[in-house]
Scaffold this active site. Structure first.
Site, PDB file in Angstrom:
ATOM      1  N   ALA A  20       0.803  -1.226   0.000  1.00 10.61           N
ATOM      2  CA  ALA A  20       0.000   0.000   0.000  1.00 10.61           C
ATOM      3  C   ALA A  20       0.832   1.269   0.000  1.00 10.61           C
ATOM      4  O   ALA A  20       0.712   2.105  -0.909  1.00 10.61           O
ATOM      5  CB  ALA A  20      -0.937  -0.016   1.207  1.00 10.61           C
ATOM      6  N   SER A  50       0.264  -4.340  -4.014  1.00 12.97           N
ATOM      7  CA  SER A  50      -0.952  -3.516  -3.876  1.00 12.97           C
ATOM      8  C   SER A  50      -2.188  -4.347  -3.566  1.00 12.97           C
ATOM      9  O   SER A  50      -3.180  -4.327  -4.284  1.00 12.97           O
ATOM     10  CB  SER A  50      -1.180  -2.712  -5.162  1.00 12.97           C
ATOM     11  OG  SER A  50      -0.084  -1.866  -5.418  1.00 12.97           O
ATOM     12  N   CYS A  54      -5.955  -6.587   4.968  1.00 11.58           N
ATOM     13  CA  CYS A  54      -7.121  -6.616   5.862  1.00 11.58           C
ATOM     14  C   CYS A  54      -8.182  -7.597   5.372  1.00 11.58           C
ATOM     15  O   CYS A  54      -9.030  -8.037   6.152  1.00 11.58           O
ATOM     16  CB  CYS A  54      -7.733  -5.223   5.979  1.00 11.58           C
ATOM     17  SG  CYS A  54      -6.606  -3.972   6.625  1.00 11.58           S
ATOM     18  N   ARG A  81       2.958   1.609 -16.120  1.00 14.38           N
ATOM     19  CA  ARG A  81       3.034   3.034 -15.795  1.00 14.38           C
ATOM     20  C   ARG A  81       4.483   3.475 -15.615  1.00 14.38           C
ATOM     21  O   ARG A  81       4.758   4.449 -14.932  1.00 14.38           O
ATOM     22  CB  ARG A  81       2.229   3.306 -14.526  1.00 14.38           C
ATOM     23  CG  ARG A  81       0.776   2.854 -14.624  1.00 14.38           C
ATOM     24  CD  ARG A  81      -0.033   3.317 -13.435  1.00 14.38           C
ATOM     25  NE  ARG A  81      -0.166   4.768 -13.450  1.00 14.38           N
ATOM     26  CZ  ARG A  81      -0.665   5.468 -12.435  1.00 14.38           C
ATOM     27  NH1 ARG A  81      -1.042   4.846 -11.333  1.00 14.38           N
ATOM     28  NH2 ARG A  81      -0.765   6.776 -12.504  1.00 14.38           N
ATOM     29  N   TRP A 447     -32.490  10.746  19.029  1.00 13.55           N
ATOM     30  CA  TRP A 447     -31.148  11.021  19.552  1.00 13.55           C
ATOM     31  C   TRP A 447     -30.253   9.857  19.163  1.00 13.55           C
ATOM     32  O   TRP A 447     -30.436   8.732  19.642  1.00 13.55           O
ATOM     33  CB  TRP A 447     -31.177  11.186  21.081  1.00 13.55           C
ATOM     34  CG  TRP A 447     -31.645  12.538  21.517  1.00 13.55           C
ATOM     35  CD1 TRP A 447     -32.921  12.919  21.792  1.00 13.55           C
ATOM     36  CD2 TRP A 447     -30.825  13.689  21.714  1.00 13.55           C
ATOM     37  NE1 TRP A 447     -32.963  14.245  22.148  1.00 13.55           N
ATOM     38  CE2 TRP A 447     -31.692  14.744  22.126  1.00 13.55           C
ATOM     39  CE3 TRP A 447     -29.466  13.952  21.601  1.00 13.55           C
ATOM     40  CZ2 TRP A 447     -31.232  16.021  22.398  1.00 13.55           C
ATOM     41  CZ3 TRP A 447     -28.999  15.219  21.893  1.00 13.55           C
ATOM     42  CH2 TRP A 447     -29.872  16.242  22.284  1.00 13.55           C
TER      43      TRP A 447
END
Length: 464
Positions: A20, A50, A54, A81, A447
């Site tokens: 990441a 990448s 989790c 890229r 509330w």
């Protein structure tokens, strides 16, 4: 020997780590500076880039069908890229003075030096693997990377028995316990703490404990595993504490993680009290203008306590990468810090926390009041309303919000975002009571539960 470049006038960015933080930094730097200005070389020792660590428990448990669904961008997409991404290549040394790194091909063992003008360290975290007999036996798994997840799934496919022991009851431990239940295993969780989810106060952790037992998980609290027992073939057969043995055909270590800063420490880079790299607000390693660091290998500022802490979360890592890539690209961005927000679940029980627990507040010398309220996710008369418990801490006298913990069913966990924003803004619980939140019976009571807790906390502050 330092491989200097004699015919290429471009700057070279070297990135250590292909997940990441590292690849977000590389991608952002590439957006800001084209390949004619900036050469980017990235090293990743694993097979994947990448990806969502989790999501591994949900892949193991079958909620996510295929491993590749967890991969956001493949090595080929990064290379398209103009990022020179070198897979299965581990950096084994950083020469800060010479501005170069030594990398080793994991499969062949071949080594070479690569010079850099700018360096990004994104080496992540490593699962805590306790130093005890048998911990390296076949059938014992840490779960941090996709490679780790694949190894565990392969073991589960080969194992005839259906008994699993999870060591530790933090986020990963609890999520892996549920994943193994979903795969039909008998699961025992051995936990050193008084209740699971030590990132909650024990009274809130007790609610998680009850939900886990309701799922069929056996919880063993206040017990430390002392060794892993093996059979005649050397495979795991049980884990042992001082008082008992728990049979196991597979063991998953869910004790937590530590920053992977072995390289950084050897290079003499500054580390904090939790073992993570120390950076400035722009994610530059302190004292080094051309070195940045981000992700699970760094420590970050806790905006509530004012102290550095280590939090391993992909949300932070991606933000770090964006900040780093902007800086490398010649722009300006900062990462001011965190308030410690996290969510998880056990079956349909949602768990959330942000800010400080009681023991965190005591450790930094804060005086506080604490309140706990029971409410519902929707108007009580609306179908599907489910119970929710909210605990809130506020600073005594000032009323500054210090922390919130929420345990409940559908609609509970993401309410913690209200508190996360309030913490970031430095709001008092009194001011929170006036927040203009969305209301309709299908979504909340008149509330909202977080505001009910804020009202109760504000009253307690006034009375203190």
């Amino acid at each position: 020997m330092n491989m200097s470049r004699t015919r290429d006038t471009r700057e070279r960015l070297v990135v250590i780590g292909g997940d990441a933080a590292g690849m977000s930094a590389a991608s952002q730097a590439r957006r800001m500076r084209g390949p004619d200005e900036l050469e980017i070389v990235a090293f990743e020792r694993g097979h994947f880039t990448s990806y969502s660590a989790c999501g591994i428990p949900y892949w193991v448990g079958g909620d996510v069908a295929e491993r590749d669904e967890l991969i956001a961008r493949t090595p080929e997409e990064h290379r398209a890229r103009d990022i020179d991404l070198r897979m299965r290549t581990e950096v084994v040394e950083i020469d800060v003075d010479g501005q170069r790194v030594r990398a080793r091909d994991v499969d062949s063992g071949a080594e070479s030096w690569t010079a850099y003008d700018k360096l990004v360290i994104a080496t992540g975290a490593r699962p805590i693997r306790p130093d005890m007999p048998g911990v390296d036996a076949p059938g014992v798994h840490g779960v941090q990377t996709l490679d780790d997840g694949q190894a565990l799934i392969d073991t589960l496919a080969r194992t005839r028995g259906r008994r699993a022991v999870v060591v530790g009851a933090g986020y990963i431990g609890v999520e892996m316990a549920e994943a193994l239940i979903n795969r039909g295993y008998e699961v025992t969780v051995v936990n050193r703490g008084s209740e699971p989810m030590s990132m909650l106060d024990p009274d809130m952790g007790r609610l998680v404990h009850e939900a886990m037992e309701g799922l069929g998980i056996t919880m063993v609290n206040e017990a430390a595993v002392t060794k892993v027992l093996t059979d005649e073939d050397g495979r795991v057969r049980a884990v042992a504490t001082e008082d008992a043995e728990y049979p196991a055909d597979v063991v998953v270590l869910g004790i937590g993680v530590r920053p992977e800063t072995t390289l950084a420490k050897a290079a003499g880079l500054p580390l904090g009290s939790h073992g993570g790299l120390l950076t400035d607000l722009a994610m530059r390693v302190r004292g080094h203008e051309n070195i940045w660091a981000g992700g699970d290998c760094v420590e970050v500022l806790d905006l509530v306590s004012g102290q550095e802490r280590h939090i391993a979360l992909g949300t932070h890592a991606n933000k770090h990468g964006q900040v780093i890539g902007t800086g490398v690209g010649g722009g300006y961005a900062t990462f001011p810090g965190v308030v410690g927000t996290a969510v998880s679940k056990v079956c349909d029980l949602e768990i959330a926390r942000t800010g400080l627990r009681e023991k965190d507040a005591r450790r930094v010398g804060l005086q506080f009041v604490s309140v706990t309220i029971e409410s519902t996710s929707r108007a009580g008369y609306y179908p599907g309303a489910s119970p929710m418990t909210v605990k809130m801490l506020a600073e005594r006298r000032t009323g500054r919000l210090l922390g919130v913990q929420i345990v409940g069913r559908e609609g509970a966990a993401k309410r913690v975002d209200i508190a996360a924003v309030a913490l970031t803004a430095g709001m008092t619980v009194e001011r929170m009571t006036a927040l203009d939140l969305g209301y309709a019976p299908p979504f909340s009571p008149v509330w909202d539960p977080v505001l009910v807790a804020a009202r109760k906390a504000a009253a307690k502050v006034r009375a203190s």
